[in-house]
Design an enzyme around this catalytic site. Sequence first.
Site, PDB file in Angstrom:
ATOM      1  N   HIS A 135       0.855  -1.164   0.228  1.00 15.11           N
ATOM      2  CA  HIS A 135       0.019   0.388   0.201  1.00 15.11           C
ATOM      3  C   HIS A 135       1.125   1.060  -0.067  1.00 15.11           C
ATOM      4  O   HIS A 135       1.982   1.462   0.500  1.00 15.11           O
ATOM      5  CB  HIS A 135      -0.955   0.054   1.562  1.00 15.11           C
ATOM      6  CG  HIS A 135      -2.305  -1.283   1.594  1.00 15.11           C
ATOM      7  ND1 HIS A 135      -2.429  -1.991   1.698  1.00 15.11           N
ATOM      8  CD2 HIS A 135      -3.575  -0.574   0.783  1.00 15.11           C
ATOM      9  CE1 HIS A 135      -3.416  -2.485   0.966  1.00 15.11           C
ATOM     10  NE2 HIS A 135      -4.410  -1.841   0.329  1.00 15.11           N
ATOM     11  N   LYS A 139      -0.553   4.832   4.768  1.00 18.03           N
ATOM     12  CA  LYS A 139      -1.739   3.782   5.131  1.00 18.03           C
ATOM     13  C   LYS A 139      -1.170   4.207   6.840  1.00 18.03           C
ATOM     14  O   LYS A 139       0.051   3.272   7.066  1.00 18.03           O
ATOM     15  CB  LYS A 139      -1.815   2.790   4.497  1.00 18.03           C
ATOM     16  CG  LYS A 139      -2.785   1.744   4.988  1.00 18.03           C
ATOM     17  CD  LYS A 139      -2.641   0.568   3.502  1.00 18.03           C
ATOM     18  CE  LYS A 139      -4.121  -0.403   5.128  1.00 18.03           C
ATOM     19  NZ  LYS A 139      -5.304   0.057   4.719  1.00 18.03           N
TER      20      LYS A 139
HETATM   21  N1  LIG Z   1     -12.920  -0.066   3.114  1.00 18.67           N
HETATM   22  C1  LIG Z   1     -12.322   0.440   1.356  1.00 18.67           C
HETATM   23  O1  LIG Z   1     -12.820  -0.760   0.814  1.00 18.67           O
HETATM   24  C2  LIG Z   1     -11.182   0.647   2.472  1.00 18.67           C
HETATM   25  C3  LIG Z   1     -10.360   1.283   0.995  1.00 18.67           C
HETATM   26  C4  LIG Z   1      -9.070   2.363   1.483  1.00 18.67           C
HETATM   27  C5  LIG Z   1      -9.059   2.786   2.202  1.00 18.67           C
HETATM   28  N2  LIG Z   1      -9.993   2.288   3.483  1.00 18.67           N
HETATM   29  C6  LIG Z   1      -9.539   2.606   5.008  1.00 18.67           C
HETATM   30  O2  LIG Z   1     -10.315   4.551   4.636  1.00 18.67           O
HETATM   31  C7  LIG Z   1      -9.905   5.384   5.628  1.00 18.67           C
HETATM   32  C8  LIG Z   1      -9.259   6.393   4.961  1.00 18.67           C
HETATM   33  O3  LIG Z   1      -8.554   6.333   3.826  1.00 18.67           O
HETATM   34  P1  LIG Z   1      -7.883   7.818   3.155  1.00 18.67           P
HETATM   35  O4  LIG Z   1      -6.984   7.294   2.131  1.00 18.67           O
HETATM   36  O5  LIG Z   1      -8.972   7.929   2.645  1.00 18.67           O
HETATM   37  O6  LIG Z   1      -6.753   8.470   4.161  1.00 18.67           O
HETATM   38  P2  LIG Z   1      -6.806  10.495   4.050  1.00 18.67           P
HETATM   39  O7  LIG Z   1      -5.973  10.165   5.309  1.00 18.67           O
HETATM   40  O8  LIG Z   1      -6.893  10.281   2.622  1.00 18.67           O
HETATM   41  O9  LIG Z   1      -8.145  10.442   4.661  1.00 18.67           O
HETATM   42  C9  LIG Z   1      -9.358  10.620   6.486  1.00 18.67           C
HETATM   43  C10 LIG Z   1      -9.254  12.055   6.178  1.00 18.67           C
HETATM   44  O10 LIG Z   1     -10.120  11.994   7.315  1.00 18.67           O
HETATM   45  C11 LIG Z   1      -9.576  13.074   8.442  1.00 18.67           C
HETATM   46  N3  LIG Z   1      -9.851  12.833   9.509  1.00 18.67           N
HETATM   47  C12 LIG Z   1      -9.489  11.898  10.924  1.00 18.67           C
HETATM   48  N4  LIG Z   1     -10.241  12.450  11.844  1.00 18.67           N
HETATM   49  C13 LIG Z   1     -11.538  12.775  11.905  1.00 18.67           C
HETATM   50  C14 LIG Z   1     -12.030  13.150  12.168  1.00 18.67           C
HETATM   51  N5  LIG Z   1     -12.444  12.152  13.827  1.00 18.67           N
HETATM   52  N6  LIG Z   1     -13.451  13.182  11.755  1.00 18.67           N
HETATM   53  C15 LIG Z   1     -13.638  13.904  10.376  1.00 18.67           C
HETATM   54  N7  LIG Z   1     -12.645  13.233  10.123  1.00 18.67           N
HETATM   55  C16 LIG Z   1     -11.652  13.490  10.458  1.00 18.67           C
HETATM   56  C17 LIG Z   1      -8.211  13.547   8.506  1.00 18.67           C
HETATM   57  O11 LIG Z   1      -8.098  14.332   8.690  1.00 18.67           O
HETATM   58  C18 LIG Z   1      -8.640  12.305   6.596  1.00 18.67           C
HETATM   59  O12 LIG Z   1      -8.658  14.034   5.447  1.00 18.67           O
HETATM   60  C19 LIG Z   1      -8.089   4.321   6.177  1.00 18.67           C
HETATM   61  O13 LIG Z   1      -8.837   3.620   7.307  1.00 18.67           O
HETATM   62  C20 LIG Z   1      -7.902   3.565   5.080  1.00 18.67           C
HETATM   63  O14 LIG Z   1      -7.304   2.218   5.596  1.00 18.67           O
HETATM   64  C21 LIG Z   1     -10.542   1.338   3.369  1.00 18.67           C
END
Ligand SMILES: NC(=O)c1ccc[n+]([C@@H]2O[C@H](COP(=O)([O-])OP(=O)(O)OC[C@H]3O[C@@H](n4cnc5c(N)ncnc54)[C@H](O)[C@@H]3O)[C@@H](O)[C@H]2O)c1
Length: 239
Positions: A135, A139
């Site tokens: 990844h 991550k």
């Molecule tokens: N299930 C799936 O298919 C899948 C796919 C991709 C990523 N993910 C997961 O999704 C999550 C997010 O991934 P990403 O790539 O978008 O990460 P990212 O870091 O780009 O985005 C996360 C966002 O959440 C915000 N955030 C943090 N705490 C917060 C809160 N308390 N309230 C509101 N917003 C808050 C951050 O400021 C950031 O903008 C990770 O856990 C990742 O592993 C899951």
Amino acid sequence: MNIALIGYGKMGKEVAAEALARNHHISLTVDVDNRHELTPENLKKCDVAIEFTSPHTAAGNIRRCLAAGIPVVCGSTGWLEQLEDVKRECEERKGAFFYASNYSVGVNIFLRINKMLAAMMNFAGAYRPSMEEVHHTEKKDAPSGTAVTLAEAMMSELKLLKKWVNQASDTEDVLPVVSLRKPGVCGTHTVKYESDVDYITLSHVAKNRKGFALGAVLAAEFIRGKQGCFGMNDLMGNF
Ligand SMILES: NC(=O)c1ccc[n+]([C@@H]2O[C@H](COP(=O)([O-])OP(=O)(O)OC[C@H]3O[C@@H](n4cnc5c(N)ncnc54)[C@H](O)[C@@H]3O)[C@@H](O)[C@H]2O)c1
């Protein structure tokens, strides 16, 4: 639908684009800087919430949605130890909750093939199973939620295995799950069975994040008006 987006990072932005393309409306967008706006009053104006934040914030955000009576789709990974408690709270509140460690339809097909392959490999004792997941460098959790799902399925099918570890290992009854972090990689998972004479690999490579985002929007459409806890098997059915 009126959608509340909780987390506007890489995934939140992709989800917004897919939701708009499917004629939905983003009524509330909450990220760290305006998290005080995640109130019952604001949530009640929405039909469903989609949550993609971080391992430390996911469970709290889901609980707020359940308390406000709003169905919630969560994609955040790395908080599995709280999943059963959250599901119990959802049942108690008669709410609706959808969770998948991976929303990509392709990955969910891959998960099913992984389980079938593991069942077959039980009868081919000479093969050593192993897994690698790659990844992007931002991550936060390792191994990935998808790698955990793959490993648990292999554990349930392969009688030889006693446990999985998140490192390389030569121990016969241990499944090694190696996590690599490289810039720009959306998500690659490879399961390998190796013998002295050959090896079999099964891989899924995400080219971008669109597949995850579309799956999350489909889950939001699916969960609206329902009660209970759901996952990708409910959405995809038996195919
Ligand atoms: N299930 C799936 O298919 C899948 C796919 C991709 C990523 N993910 C997961 O999704 C999550 C997010 O991934 P990403 O790539 O978008 O990460 P990212 O870091 O780009 O985005 C996360 C966002 O959440 C915000 N955030 C943090 N705490 C917060 C809160 N308390 N309230 C509101 N917003 C808050 C951050 O400021 C950031 O903008 C990770 O856990 C990742 O592993 C899951």
